[in-house]
Design a protein around this motif. Structure first.
Motif, PDB file in Angstrom:
ATOM      1  N   ILE A  71      24.232 -19.046  -4.228  1.00 30.73           N
ATOM      2  CA  ILE A  71      24.041 -17.643  -3.862  1.00 30.73           C
ATOM      3  C   ILE A  71      24.118 -16.755  -5.102  1.00 30.73           C
ATOM      4  O   ILE A  71      23.271 -15.878  -5.319  1.00 30.73           O
ATOM      5  CB  ILE A  71      25.096 -17.217  -2.816  1.00 30.73           C
ATOM      6  N   VAL A  72      25.123 -16.975  -5.928  1.00 28.45           N
ATOM      7  CA  VAL A  72      25.301 -16.170  -7.141  1.00 28.45           C
ATOM      8  C   VAL A  72      24.084 -16.287  -8.048  1.00 28.45           C
ATOM      9  O   VAL A  72      23.651 -15.302  -8.666  1.00 28.45           O
ATOM     10  CB  VAL A  72      26.580 -16.602  -7.897  1.00 28.45           C
ATOM     11  N   GLY A  73      23.493 -17.455  -8.112  1.00 28.30           N
ATOM     12  CA  GLY A  73      22.369 -17.684  -9.012  1.00 28.30           C
ATOM     13  C   GLY A  73      21.028 -17.227  -8.495  1.00 28.30           C
ATOM     14  O   GLY A  73      20.059 -17.164  -9.261  1.00 28.30           O
ATOM     15  N   ASN A  74      20.933 -16.870  -7.192  1.00 29.99           N
ATOM     16  CA  ASN A  74      19.620 -16.571  -6.625  1.00 29.99           C
ATOM     17  C   ASN A  74      19.481 -15.193  -5.996  1.00 29.99           C
ATOM     18  O   ASN A  74      18.383 -14.838  -5.539  1.00 29.99           O
ATOM     19  CB  ASN A  74      19.256 -17.632  -5.573  1.00 29.99           C
ATOM     20  N   PHE A  75      20.561 -14.423  -5.953  1.00 33.35           N
ATOM     21  CA  PHE A  75      20.474 -13.076  -5.393  1.00 33.35           C
ATOM     22  C   PHE A  75      20.790 -12.049  -6.475  1.00 33.35           C
ATOM     23  O   PHE A  75      21.724 -12.221  -7.258  1.00 33.35           O
ATOM     24  CB  PHE A  75      21.436 -12.917  -4.212  1.00 33.35           C
ATOM     25  N   GLU A  76      20.001 -10.975  -6.486  1.00 40.81           N
ATOM     26  CA  GLU A  76      20.140  -9.972  -7.530  1.00 40.81           C
ATOM     27  C   GLU A  76      21.438  -9.194  -7.406  1.00 40.81           C
ATOM     28  O   GLU A  76      22.035  -8.781  -8.387  1.00 40.81           O
ATOM     29  CB  GLU A  76      18.953  -9.005  -7.475  1.00 40.81           C
ATOM     30  N   ASN A  77      21.883  -9.000  -6.168  1.00 33.57           N
ATOM     31  CA  ASN A  77      23.083  -8.208  -5.924  1.00 33.57           C
ATOM     32  C   ASN A  77      23.860  -8.869  -4.797  1.00 33.57           C
ATOM     33  O   ASN A  77      23.327  -9.073  -3.715  1.00 33.57           O
ATOM     34  CB  ASN A  77      22.702  -6.768  -5.552  1.00 33.57           C
ATOM     35  N   LEU A  78      25.103  -9.190  -5.059  1.00 36.61           N
ATOM     36  CA  LEU A  78      25.891  -9.983  -4.120  1.00 36.61           C
ATOM     37  C   LEU A  78      27.259  -9.354  -3.911  1.00 36.61           C
ATOM     38  O   LEU A  78      27.925  -8.950  -4.862  1.00 36.61           O
ATOM     39  CB  LEU A  78      26.056 -11.408  -4.664  1.00 36.61           C
ATOM     40  N   GLY A  79      27.659  -9.262  -2.653  1.00 39.63           N
ATOM     41  CA  GLY A  79      28.984  -8.743  -2.343  1.00 39.63           C
ATOM     42  C   GLY A  79      29.695  -9.601  -1.318  1.00 39.63           C
ATOM     43  O   GLY A  79      29.062 -10.182  -0.428  1.00 39.63           O
ATOM     44  N   PHE A  80      30.989  -9.705  -1.464  1.00 38.92           N
ATOM     45  CA  PHE A  80      31.834 -10.362  -0.471  1.00 38.92           C
ATOM     46  C   PHE A  80      32.835  -9.341   0.056  1.00 38.92           C
ATOM     47  O   PHE A  80      33.444  -8.595  -0.726  1.00 38.92           O
ATOM     48  CB  PHE A  80      32.627 -11.530  -1.084  1.00 38.92           C
ATOM     49  N   ASN A  81      33.013  -9.311   1.348  1.00 40.16           N
ATOM     50  CA  ASN A  81      34.099  -8.562   1.956  1.00 40.16           C
ATOM     51  C   ASN A  81      35.077  -9.579   2.536  1.00 40.16           C
ATOM     52  O   ASN A  81      34.758 -10.270   3.510  1.00 40.16           O
ATOM     53  CB  ASN A  81      33.593  -7.634   3.063  1.00 40.16           C
ATOM     54  N   ILE A  82      36.242  -9.686   1.932  1.00 41.79           N
ATOM     55  CA  ILE A  82      37.239 -10.634   2.400  1.00 41.79           C
ATOM     56  C   ILE A  82      38.096  -9.920   3.435  1.00 41.79           C
ATOM     57  O   ILE A  82      38.781  -8.943   3.128  1.00 41.79           O
ATOM     58  CB  ILE A  82      38.107 -11.145   1.241  1.00 41.79           C
ATOM     59  N   SER A  83      38.031 -10.392   4.648  1.00 39.83           N
ATOM     60  CA  SER A  83      38.681  -9.722   5.769  1.00 39.83           C
ATOM     61  C   SER A  83      40.098 -10.251   5.944  1.00 39.83           C
ATOM     62  O   SER A  83      40.307 -11.413   6.293  1.00 39.83           O
ATOM     63  CB  SER A  83      37.861  -9.950   7.039  1.00 39.83           C
ATOM     64  N   LEU A  84      41.070  -9.385   5.675  1.00 39.30           N
ATOM     65  CA  LEU A  84      42.482  -9.763   5.711  1.00 39.30           C
ATOM     66  C   LEU A  84      43.282  -8.695   6.457  1.00 39.30           C
ATOM     67  O   LEU A  84      43.156  -7.515   6.159  1.00 39.30           O
ATOM     68  CB  LEU A  84      43.042  -9.909   4.290  1.00 39.30           C
ATOM     69  N   ASP A  85      44.121  -9.117   7.379  1.00 33.23           N
ATOM     70  CA  ASP A  85      44.923  -8.171   8.156  1.00 33.23           C
ATOM     71  C   ASP A  85      46.368  -8.093   7.681  1.00 33.23           C
ATOM     72  O   ASP A  85      47.128  -7.233   8.139  1.00 33.23           O
ATOM     73  CB  ASP A  85      44.917  -8.551   9.641  1.00 33.23           C
ATOM     74  N   GLY A  86      46.762  -8.991   6.808  1.00 32.35           N
ATOM     75  CA  GLY A  86      48.129  -9.000   6.306  1.00 32.35           C
ATOM     76  C   GLY A  86      48.239 -10.044   5.212  1.00 32.35           C
ATOM     77  O   GLY A  86      47.289 -10.784   4.942  1.00 32.35           O
ATOM     78  N   VAL A  87      49.391 -10.093   4.570  1.00 31.03           N
ATOM     79  CA  VAL A  87      49.644 -11.111   3.561  1.00 31.03           C
ATOM     80  C   VAL A  87      50.776 -12.010   4.032  1.00 31.03           C
ATOM     81  O   VAL A  87      51.572 -11.647   4.902  1.00 31.03           O
ATOM     82  CB  VAL A  87      49.985 -10.484   2.187  1.00 31.03           C
ATOM     83  N   ALA A  88      50.830 -13.209   3.446  1.00 24.85           N
ATOM     84  CA  ALA A  88      51.891 -14.190   3.721  1.00 24.85           C
ATOM     85  C   ALA A  88      51.979 -14.487   5.225  1.00 24.85           C
ATOM     86  O   ALA A  88      50.968 -14.750   5.868  1.00 24.85           O
ATOM     87  CB  ALA A  88      53.208 -13.706   3.150  1.00 24.85           C
ATOM     88  N   GLU A  89      53.195 -14.423   5.784  1.00 23.80           N
ATOM     89  CA  GLU A  89      53.380 -14.830   7.178  1.00 23.80           C
ATOM     90  C   GLU A  89      52.648 -13.904   8.148  1.00 23.80           C
ATOM     91  O   GLU A  89      52.293 -14.311   9.263  1.00 23.80           O
ATOM     92  CB  GLU A  89      54.873 -14.879   7.531  1.00 23.80           C
ATOM     93  N   LYS A  90      52.386 -12.671   7.750  1.00 23.48           N
ATOM     94  CA  LYS A  90      51.647 -11.754   8.628  1.00 23.48           C
ATOM     95  C   LYS A  90      50.183 -12.168   8.728  1.00 23.48           C
ATOM     96  O   LYS A  90      49.557 -12.010   9.780  1.00 23.48           O
ATOM     97  CB  LYS A  90      51.804 -10.320   8.136  1.00 23.48           C
ATOM     98  N   PHE A  91      49.618 -12.681   7.641  1.00 26.06           N
ATOM     99  CA  PHE A  91      48.275 -13.246   7.722  1.00 26.06           C
ATOM    100  C   PHE A  91      48.270 -14.430   8.684  1.00 26.06           C
ATOM    101  O   PHE A  91      47.394 -14.541   9.544  1.00 26.06           O
ATOM    102  CB  PHE A  91      47.783 -13.699   6.348  1.00 26.06           C
ATOM    103  N   ASP A  92      49.219 -15.336   8.525  1.00 28.42           N
ATOM    104  CA  ASP A  92      49.258 -16.542   9.351  1.00 28.42           C
ATOM    105  C   ASP A  92      49.336 -16.192  10.834  1.00 28.42           C
ATOM    106  O   ASP A  92      48.739 -16.874  11.674  1.00 28.42           O
ATOM    107  CB  ASP A  92      50.457 -17.412   8.967  1.00 28.42           C
ATOM    108  N   TYR A  93      50.057 -15.125  11.161  1.00 29.47           N
ATOM    109  CA  TYR A  93      50.221 -14.709  12.558  1.00 29.47           C
ATOM    110  C   TYR A  93      48.964 -14.012  13.070  1.00 29.47           C
ATOM    111  O   TYR A  93      48.438 -14.360  14.129  1.00 29.47           O
ATOM    112  CB  TYR A  93      51.419 -13.774  12.666  1.00 29.47           C
ATOM    113  N   LEU A  94      48.473 -13.031  12.330  1.00 24.43           N
ATOM    114  CA  LEU A  94      47.364 -12.212  12.806  1.00 24.43           C
ATOM    115  C   LEU A  94      46.026 -12.943  12.752  1.00 24.43           C
ATOM    116  O   LEU A  94      45.105 -12.621  13.505  1.00 24.43           O
ATOM    117  CB  LEU A  94      47.277 -10.919  11.994  1.00 24.43           C
ATOM    118  N   ARG A  95      45.903 -13.934  11.853  1.00 18.42           N
ATOM    119  CA  ARG A  95      44.643 -14.677  11.720  1.00 18.42           C
ATOM    120  C   ARG A  95      44.928 -16.172  11.863  1.00 18.42           C
ATOM    121  O   ARG A  95      44.631 -16.965  10.995  1.00 18.42           O
ATOM    122  CB  ARG A  95      43.963 -14.331  10.397  1.00 18.42           C
TER     123      ARG A  95
END
Length: 409
Positions: free
Chosen positions: A227-251
């Motif tokens: 993808i990086v090598g073939n698209f002129e403009n690339l974006g990722f949105n990393i969807s996170l609702d919490g960190v550490a144990e809150k991530f594990d619970y919510l996701r």
């Protein structure tokens, strides 16, 4: 006649759901429907017919006339609360995406901007999600008797031999300038890999700006390199609702410490080493994590300072909204967000607070209903039993604020 509140998305964009039904954008209140009231689908109908349907023409006419269609209510609510709405955000994007401008008095030809959901295959069961958007939710929904919507199409979007989406790809693909790939989880889907291969093989990928929403649990080196090598403009949105144990619970379904944190390091390296790659974090703000908003932002300010954070307010289901807590408790929760230094947390940058945080606070302070609060408590308790998790142990400080109102339900 009121001044038109033009929305570039109505002239350039389509957004679909996992079953192939569509909306004018992902937060629209209604599905795009035929004159008989049935839903258009990407399995049975061409993109050209959908975009030129009476439904879409009527919606564009309403905007031209200066009306505020109920279909677009989420944007009107955000704007009334002082939060930049999706309409306003994408009107800003359109100024540089389409330098020739948009003729709002004319009917557009074909969409140039798509938010595509190629399926609901996903490895997580996020608390704010459901079986329509996550295949992992299906069994739990059936076991807990949580209803979910079954798509009406007789031809599945994923049917490569019969789906209009795939059969007509050479009609709609040449017009595309922007692709936003949602989930499910794209890196978990074979359909996503097939679409990337098609875009590269047809030689159109260099003309497309592509963004992906991912839950951060996958980092496929080979596919990402392609993808990086073939698209002129690339974006990722990393969807996170919490960190550490809150991530594990919510996701629920993967581990922050064992997987996600290492992937964040890889995504951050990708973001900092490639000029045409832009990676941000999408934070879904709900009743669970509004209380911890300062901690979440501080983590990324400290560990990944070049990641921007987009705060995505939950509006549906209503019982997940940040405002559902009973009114007597709102002041305590709001104070922790608005005055974090009083609670041993770093103060907000004032410019960031005014732009990004104050609209969230305004929404959290609005009134909700007892019914929505009771639904939140019921869903927390039932989910904890089914998943062998503990809201009390994971969100200890928030539970202390809420416990008397939760125990009584």
């Amino acid at each position: 006649m009121s001044e038109p509140k033009h929305c570039s998305l109505l002239w350039t964009h389509l957004s679909n759901e996992p079953g192939g039904t569509l909306r004018s954008c992902c937060i629209a209140r209604e599905r795009i429907s035929r004159p008989d009231g049935s839903d258009y689908t990407l399995g049975e109908d061409s993109i050209r017919d959908i975009f030129h349907s009476d439904y879409m023409k009527d919606l564009r006419h309403e905007i031209r006339e200066g009306n505020k269609p109920e279909n677009c209510a989420t944007c009107w609510i955000d704007e009334d609360n002082g939060k930049e709405s999706k309409r306003q955000l994408y009107n800003g994007y359109a100024e540089w995406r389409y330098p020739d401008g948009i003729d709002y008095e004319a009917e557009p030809d074909m969409p140039r901007d798509y938010q595509l959901i190629l399926g609901n295959a996903c490895n997580l069961k996020c608390r704010t999600c459901n079986a329509n958007y996550s295949s992992k939710w299906r069994k739990e929904s059936i076991d807990r008797e949580i209803s979910f919507w079954e798509p009406p199409s007789k031809i599945d979007l994923h049917d490569l031999e019969n789906s209009k989406f795939w059969l007509d790809i050479e009609d709609w693909l040449p017009h595309v300038k922007v692709l936003e790939i949602m989930g499910g989880e794209p890196f978990y889907m074979k359909e996503f890999r097939k679409l990337i291969d098609k875009l590269v093989d047809m030689g159109v990928s260099k003309n497309i700006m592509i963004t992906l929403s991912t839950n951060g649990t996958f980092y496929n080196d080979k596919l990402i390199d392609k993808i990086v090598g073939n698209f002129e403009n690339l974006g990722f949105n990393i969807s996170l609702d919490g960190v550490a144990e809150k991530f594990d619970y919510l996701r629920h379904g993967d581990s922050w410490d064992n997987n996600v944190l290492a992937n964040l390091d890889k995504f951050y390296k990708l973001h900092t080493e490639h000029d045409h790659v832009n990676i941000n974090v999408t934070h879904t703000v709900s009743v669970w994590n509004f209380f911890y908003l300062r901690e979440f932002h501080h983590f990324f300010e400290t560990e990944y300072p070049e990641f921007m954070i987009w705060n995505n307010l939950v509006h549906f289901p209503e019982w997940c909204e940040a405002n559902v807590v009973p009114s007597p408790l709102k002041e305590t929760i709001m104070d922790r967000v608005t005055n974090p230094e009083k609670h041993g947390l770093p103060a907000w940058d004032q410019i960031k607070y005014d732009k990004d945080i104050s609209p969230l606070v305004a929404h959290a302070g609005t009134e909700s209903t007892d019914e929505h609060w009771r639904m939140f408590v019921a869903q927390v308790k039932a989910g904890d039993v089914y998943r062998d998790e503990s809201f009390e142990d994971t969100f200890t400080e928030l539970f202390e604020v809420l416990k008397d109102n939760m125990i009584s339900i």
